[in-house]
Design an enzyme around this catalytic site. Structure first.
Site, PDB file in Angstrom:
ATOM      1  N   SER A 188      -3.829  -3.907  -1.756  1.00 17.58           N
ATOM      2  CA  SER A 188      -4.723  -3.320  -0.767  1.00 17.58           C
ATOM      3  C   SER A 188      -6.114  -3.893  -0.978  1.00 17.58           C
ATOM      4  CB  SER A 188      -4.764  -1.795  -0.941  1.00 17.58           C
ATOM      5  OG  SER A 188      -5.844  -1.246  -0.232  1.00 17.58           O
ATOM      6  N   GLY A 213       0.820  -1.203   0.000  1.00 12.77           N
ATOM      7  CA  GLY A 213       0.000   0.000   0.000  1.00 12.77           C
ATOM      8  C   GLY A 213       0.854   1.253   0.000  1.00 12.77           C
ATOM      9  N   ASP A 214       0.305   2.299   0.554  1.00 17.25           N
ATOM     10  CA  ASP A 214       0.955   3.603   0.530  1.00 17.25           C
ATOM     11  C   ASP A 214       2.345   3.574   1.156  1.00 17.25           C
ATOM     12  OD1 ASP A 214       0.975   6.456   0.032  1.00 17.25           O
ATOM     13  OD2 ASP A 214       0.729   6.694   2.192  1.00 17.25           O
ATOM     14  N   GLY A 215       2.480   2.942   2.317  1.00 14.47           N
ATOM     15  CA  GLY A 215       3.766   2.887   3.001  1.00 14.47           C
ATOM     16  C   GLY A 215       4.822   2.146   2.207  1.00 14.47           C
ATOM     17  N   SER A 216       4.454   0.993   1.679  1.00 13.31           N
ATOM     18  CA  SER A 216       5.404   0.174   0.916  1.00 13.31           C
ATOM     19  C   SER A 216       5.844   0.870  -0.366  1.00 13.31           C
ATOM     20  CB  SER A 216       4.771  -1.180   0.551  1.00 13.31           C
ATOM     21  OG  SER A 216       4.457  -1.893   1.718  1.00 13.31           O
ATOM     22  N   ASP A 232      -8.688  -2.748   0.070  1.00 17.69           N
ATOM     23  CA  ASP A 232      -9.662  -1.657   0.057  1.00 17.69           C
ATOM     24  C   ASP A 232     -10.093  -1.238  -1.354  1.00 17.69           C
ATOM     25  OD1 ASP A 232      -9.189  -1.681   2.782  1.00 17.69           O
ATOM     26  OD2 ASP A 232      -7.786  -0.011   2.696  1.00 17.69           O
ATOM     27  N   MET A 290     -13.904  -4.536   6.178  1.00 15.16           N
ATOM     28  CA  MET A 290     -12.787  -3.600   6.102  1.00 15.16           C
ATOM     29  C   MET A 290     -12.942  -2.702   4.888  1.00 15.16           C
ATOM     30  SD  MET A 290      -9.678  -6.111   7.263  1.00 15.16           S
ATOM     31  CE  MET A 290      -8.436  -4.832   7.257  1.00 15.16           C
ATOM     32  N   ARG A 304     -11.430   0.846   5.248  1.00 13.64           N
ATOM     33  CA  ARG A 304     -10.946   2.140   5.708  1.00 13.64           C
ATOM     34  C   ARG A 304     -11.805   3.264   5.139  1.00 13.64           C
ATOM     35  NH1 ARG A 304      -4.767   4.162   5.394  1.00 13.64           N
ATOM     36  NH2 ARG A 304      -5.204   3.787   3.217  1.00 13.64           N
TER      37      ARG A 304
END
Length: 197
Positions: free
Chosen positions: A112, A66-69, A114, A156, A158
């Site tokens: 993700s 996701g965003d962090g990776s 999401d 889930m 978010r």
């Protein structure tokens, strides 16, 4: 183990072969391991990761996350030349090795459940998450009917209501809350009326 394995090196970095991927198609994607890695958020951690890649002769990374990776991958790519220079200065690699591995290629894949990333129809993990939700709904529907009860299911997602919306449509849910469409004033009475019907 994601970036953790990249920083730690050793047995975490190994060549994948036919036996590595045999009989895993039915398993979740985390079969390759996943970990939050504070060390990779520091330059010292990324320096260790660069050293491990060079030691294994790796110049191509496929980052699923996701965003962090993916943010971490972009930082790593932008620092790559400087990291190699530092390894040369510290005497950990030679100038020739730094030249040989001077370019790092990265492919980023959005992992993700999401489904909250533009530019792709479906992110990795969304389809399997949706199937798992539907398995649960199928399992509890007969119980809900038998007991004549209303069941509330939270999924889930978010800030993205995709899983809730699609599973609600697929299961014939009577009421749905998603972040993209907050309920209007008086929704409680309308919901009770709908469920009463």
């Amino acid at each position: 183990q994601g970036y953790e394995g990249l920083v730690e090196g050793g047995h975490n970095i190994k060549q994948a072969n036919w036996l590595s991927v045999s009989n895993i198609i039915q398993l979740g994607g985390t079969v390759i391991g996943s970990a939050r890695c504070k060390a990779f958020t520091t330059r010292a951690g990324r320096l260790r990761a660069a050293r491990n890649l060079v030691e294994h002769g790796i110049t191509n990374l496929c980052v699923i996350g996701g965003d962090g990776s993916l943010t971490g991958a972009d930082i790593f790519r932008s620092e790559w030349g400087g990291l190699l220079e530092e390894l040369v200065q510290d005497g950990q690699i030679s100038e020739e090795v730094a030249q040989e591995y001077s370019h790092l290629n990265i492919v980023g894949l959005v992992g993700s459940i999401d489904n909250d990333f533009c530019g792709t129809d479906m992110t990795i993990g969304t389809d399997s998450a949706l199937h798992r939700i539907m398995e649960v709904v199928d399992a509890i529907t007969t119980t809900a009917q038998s007991h004549q009860r209303t069941f509330v299911l939270e999924v889930m997602g978010r800030h993205c209501g995709y899983l809730a919306l699609v599973s609600g449509l697929a299961s014939g849910a009577d009421w749905l809350f998603i972040p993209e469409s907050p309920p209007e004033d008086g929704w409680e009475d309308l919901m009770c009326e709908r469920l009463g019907e």
